[in-house]
Design a protein around this motif. Structure first.
Motif, PDB file in Angstrom:
ATOM      1  N   ALA A   9       0.164  -1.312  -0.272  1.00 40.71           N
ATOM      2  CA  ALA A   9       0.588  -0.056  -0.423  1.00 40.71           C
ATOM      3  C   ALA A   9       0.946   1.370  -0.035  1.00 40.71           C
ATOM      4  O   ALA A   9       0.178   2.044  -0.767  1.00 40.71           O
ATOM      5  CB  ALA A   9      -0.687   0.323   1.349  1.00 40.71           C
ATOM      6  N   TYR A  10       1.844   1.150   0.769  1.00 38.10           N
ATOM      7  CA  TYR A  10       3.226   2.311   1.181  1.00 38.10           C
ATOM      8  C   TYR A  10       4.088   2.921  -0.285  1.00 38.10           C
ATOM      9  O   TYR A  10       3.644   4.185  -0.783  1.00 38.10           O
ATOM     10  CB  TYR A  10       3.514   2.605   2.416  1.00 38.10           C
ATOM     11  CG  TYR A  10       4.129   3.630   2.793  1.00 38.10           C
ATOM     12  CD1 TYR A  10       3.928   5.278   3.004  1.00 38.10           C
ATOM     13  CD2 TYR A  10       5.617   3.936   2.413  1.00 38.10           C
ATOM     14  CE1 TYR A  10       4.238   6.084   2.744  1.00 38.10           C
ATOM     15  CE2 TYR A  10       6.318   5.043   2.310  1.00 38.10           C
ATOM     16  CZ  TYR A  10       5.869   6.250   3.027  1.00 38.10           C
ATOM     17  OH  TYR A  10       6.663   6.915   3.330  1.00 38.10           O
ATOM     18  N   LEU A  11       4.517   1.617  -0.778  1.00 35.68           N
ATOM     19  CA  LEU A  11       5.077   1.726  -1.672  1.00 35.68           C
ATOM     20  C   LEU A  11       4.104   2.188  -3.024  1.00 35.68           C
ATOM     21  O   LEU A  11       4.534   2.825  -4.029  1.00 35.68           O
ATOM     22  CB  LEU A  11       6.439   0.222  -2.736  1.00 35.68           C
ATOM     23  CG  LEU A  11       6.671   0.501  -2.992  1.00 35.68           C
ATOM     24  CD1 LEU A  11       7.529   1.354  -3.635  1.00 35.68           C
ATOM     25  CD2 LEU A  11       7.470  -0.892  -3.569  1.00 35.68           C
ATOM     26  N   THR A  12       3.009   1.833  -3.399  1.00 39.98           N
ATOM     27  CA  THR A  12       1.910   2.088  -4.563  1.00 39.98           C
ATOM     28  C   THR A  12       1.827   3.438  -3.799  1.00 39.98           C
ATOM     29  O   THR A  12       1.116   3.780  -5.542  1.00 39.98           O
ATOM     30  CB  THR A  12       0.204   0.898  -4.079  1.00 39.98           C
ATOM     31  OG1 THR A  12       1.067  -0.488  -4.240  1.00 39.98           O
ATOM     32  CG2 THR A  12       0.116   1.246  -5.246  1.00 39.98           C
ATOM     33  N   ALA A  13       1.169   4.285  -3.217  1.00 43.41           N
ATOM     34  CA  ALA A  13       1.227   5.121  -2.476  1.00 43.41           C
ATOM     35  C   ALA A  13       2.220   6.303  -3.286  1.00 43.41           C
ATOM     36  O   ALA A  13       2.195   7.007  -4.093  1.00 43.41           O
ATOM     37  CB  ALA A  13       0.773   5.520  -1.521  1.00 43.41           C
ATOM     38  N   LEU A  14       3.201   5.899  -3.105  1.00 46.36           N
ATOM     39  CA  LEU A  14       4.188   6.600  -3.008  1.00 46.36           C
ATOM     40  C   LEU A  14       4.677   7.082  -4.844  1.00 46.36           C
ATOM     41  O   LEU A  14       4.924   7.716  -5.493  1.00 46.36           O
ATOM     42  CB  LEU A  14       6.010   6.498  -2.284  1.00 46.36           C
ATOM     43  CG  LEU A  14       6.008   7.063  -0.594  1.00 46.36           C
ATOM     44  CD1 LEU A  14       6.933   5.637  -0.603  1.00 46.36           C
ATOM     45  CD2 LEU A  14       6.095   8.088  -0.847  1.00 46.36           C
ATOM     46  N   LEU A  15       4.879   5.695  -5.093  1.00 41.94           N
ATOM     47  CA  LEU A  15       4.342   5.663  -7.052  1.00 41.94           C
ATOM     48  C   LEU A  15       3.738   6.293  -7.587  1.00 41.94           C
ATOM     49  O   LEU A  15       3.708   7.403  -8.527  1.00 41.94           O
ATOM     50  CB  LEU A  15       4.935   3.907  -7.307  1.00 41.94           C
ATOM     51  CG  LEU A  15       6.175   3.218  -6.413  1.00 41.94           C
ATOM     52  CD1 LEU A  15       6.302   1.729  -7.826  1.00 41.94           C
ATOM     53  CD2 LEU A  15       7.154   4.076  -7.358  1.00 41.94           C
ATOM     54  N   THR A  16       2.234   6.384  -6.833  1.00 48.00           N
ATOM     55  CA  THR A  16       1.623   6.692  -7.714  1.00 48.00           C
ATOM     56  C   THR A  16       1.273   8.865  -7.494  1.00 48.00           C
ATOM     57  O   THR A  16       1.725   8.737  -8.494  1.00 48.00           O
ATOM     58  CB  THR A  16       0.225   6.472  -6.836  1.00 48.00           C
ATOM     59  OG1 THR A  16      -0.094   4.984  -6.973  1.00 48.00           O
ATOM     60  CG2 THR A  16      -0.993   7.283  -7.527  1.00 48.00           C
ATOM     61  N   SER A  17       2.441   8.687  -5.988  1.00 45.11           N
ATOM     62  CA  SER A  17       2.469  10.236  -5.839  1.00 45.11           C
ATOM     63  C   SER A  17       3.255  10.347  -7.102  1.00 45.11           C
ATOM     64  O   SER A  17       3.471  12.021  -7.674  1.00 45.11           O
ATOM     65  CB  SER A  17       2.597  10.685  -5.176  1.00 45.11           C
ATOM     66  OG  SER A  17       1.797  10.184  -4.140  1.00 45.11           O
ATOM     67  N   LEU A  18       4.477   9.512  -7.146  1.00 38.81           N
ATOM     68  CA  LEU A  18       5.859  10.527  -8.382  1.00 38.81           C
ATOM     69  C   LEU A  18       5.160   9.608  -9.474  1.00 38.81           C
ATOM     70  O   LEU A  18       5.505  11.475 -10.299  1.00 38.81           O
ATOM     71  CB  LEU A  18       6.862   8.770  -8.162  1.00 38.81           C
ATOM     72  CG  LEU A  18       7.888   9.470  -8.398  1.00 38.81           C
ATOM     73  CD1 LEU A  18       8.666  10.500  -8.606  1.00 38.81           C
ATOM     74  CD2 LEU A  18       9.079   8.492  -8.580  1.00 38.81           C
ATOM     75  N   ALA A  19       4.477   9.271  -9.892  1.00 37.60           N
ATOM     76  CA  ALA A  19       3.568   8.947 -11.244  1.00 37.60           C
ATOM     77  C   ALA A  19       3.023  10.702 -11.739  1.00 37.60           C
ATOM     78  O   ALA A  19       2.842  10.775 -12.785  1.00 37.60           O
ATOM     79  CB  ALA A  19       3.400   8.254 -11.340  1.00 37.60           C
ATOM     80  N   CYS A  20       2.108  11.221 -11.026  1.00 36.86           N
ATOM     81  CA  CYS A  20       1.098  12.181 -11.319  1.00 36.86           C
ATOM     82  C   CYS A  20       2.675  13.279 -11.088  1.00 36.86           C
ATOM     83  O   CYS A  20       1.706  14.420 -12.118  1.00 36.86           O
ATOM     84  CB  CYS A  20       0.032  12.194  -9.752  1.00 36.86           C
ATOM     85  SG  CYS A  20      -0.442  11.000  -9.777  1.00 36.86           S
ATOM     86  N   MET A  21       3.227  13.191 -10.527  1.00 43.35           N
ATOM     87  CA  MET A  21       3.581  14.434 -10.543  1.00 43.35           C
ATOM     88  C   MET A  21       4.856  14.514 -11.753  1.00 43.35           C
ATOM     89  O   MET A  21       5.160  15.828 -12.643  1.00 43.35           O
ATOM     90  CB  MET A  21       5.117  14.835  -9.282  1.00 43.35           C
ATOM     91  CG  MET A  21       4.556  14.663  -7.580  1.00 43.35           C
ATOM     92  SD  MET A  21       3.712  16.747  -7.535  1.00 43.35           S
ATOM     93  CE  MET A  21       4.806  17.720  -8.147  1.00 43.35           C
ATOM     94  N   LEU A  22       5.302  13.177 -12.450  1.00 45.94           N
ATOM     95  CA  LEU A  22       5.455  13.399 -13.884  1.00 45.94           C
ATOM     96  C   LEU A  22       4.734  14.333 -14.687  1.00 45.94           C
ATOM     97  O   LEU A  22       4.702  14.655 -15.730  1.00 45.94           O
ATOM     98  CB  LEU A  22       5.838  11.697 -13.719  1.00 45.94           C
ATOM     99  CG  LEU A  22       7.617  11.310 -13.144  1.00 45.94           C
ATOM    100  CD1 LEU A  22       7.466   9.945 -13.223  1.00 45.94           C
ATOM    101  CD2 LEU A  22       8.510  12.211 -13.344  1.00 45.94           C
ATOM    102  N   VAL A  23       3.424  13.403 -14.600  1.00 43.24           N
ATOM    103  CA  VAL A  23       1.962  14.699 -15.341  1.00 43.24           C
ATOM    104  C   VAL A  23       2.651  15.715 -15.568  1.00 43.24           C
ATOM    105  O   VAL A  23       2.314  15.884 -16.604  1.00 43.24           O
ATOM    106  CB  VAL A  23       1.132  13.580 -15.370  1.00 43.24           C
ATOM    107  CG1 VAL A  23      -0.139  14.433 -15.778  1.00 43.24           C
ATOM    108  CG2 VAL A  23       1.014  12.491 -15.537  1.00 43.24           C
ATOM    109  N   ILE A  24       2.186  16.145 -14.628  1.00 48.41           N
ATOM    110  CA  ILE A  24       2.449  17.296 -13.779  1.00 48.41           C
ATOM    111  C   ILE A  24       3.060  18.469 -14.332  1.00 48.41           C
ATOM    112  O   ILE A  24       4.029  19.418 -15.495  1.00 48.41           O
ATOM    113  CB  ILE A  24       2.019  17.548 -12.322  1.00 48.41           C
ATOM    114  CG1 ILE A  24       1.078  17.852 -12.148  1.00 48.41           C
ATOM    115  CG2 ILE A  24       2.336  19.789 -12.413  1.00 48.41           C
ATOM    116  CD1 ILE A  24       0.545  17.745 -10.982  1.00 48.41           C
TER     117      ILE A  24
END
Length: 115
Positions: A9-24
């Protein structure tokens, strides 16, 4: 929810957040998509600085890996979980996107006031 999924869960949340920042970042070409080599060097330098800080805290007994069901349990060094590297990478990228985004907004506002 199966225990194997909870531990991601935590690793997935971090990777999702990183992916969202890459989109921005990609949308506004702020950091990685503006100058990839420079961005890699900056993130690596920040990561090394924060890892030195972490290793110092670990050596002093200030930082330690506590038990938790949301962690993968993958340790890269004593008291240093995989999630810490991903978090520090995200933190460095987030900081640069915020700083460069703020600079762009302020420069845009200044140019509008000058007109």
């Amino acid at each position: 929810m199966p225990e194997a999924l909870i531990s991601l869960a935590y690793l997935t949340a971090l990777l999702t957040s990183l992916a969202c920042m890459l989109v921005i970042d990609h949308r506004f070409e702020l950091f990685v998509f503006r100058s990839p080599l420079r961005a890699a060097a900056v993130v690596l330098a920040g990561l090394m600085l924060f890892l030195a800080w972490d290793f110092g805290g670990i050596a002093l007994g200030i930082f330690f890996q506590g038990p938790g069901p949301y962690m993968t349990g993958i340790m890269l060094a004593p008291e240093l979980p995989l999630e810490e590297i991903v978090f520090l990478t995200f933190l460095c990228h987030l900081t640069m996107v915020l700083v460069l985004g703020a600079q762009r907004v302020l420069a845009h506002r200044r140019s509008r006031w000058a007109d």
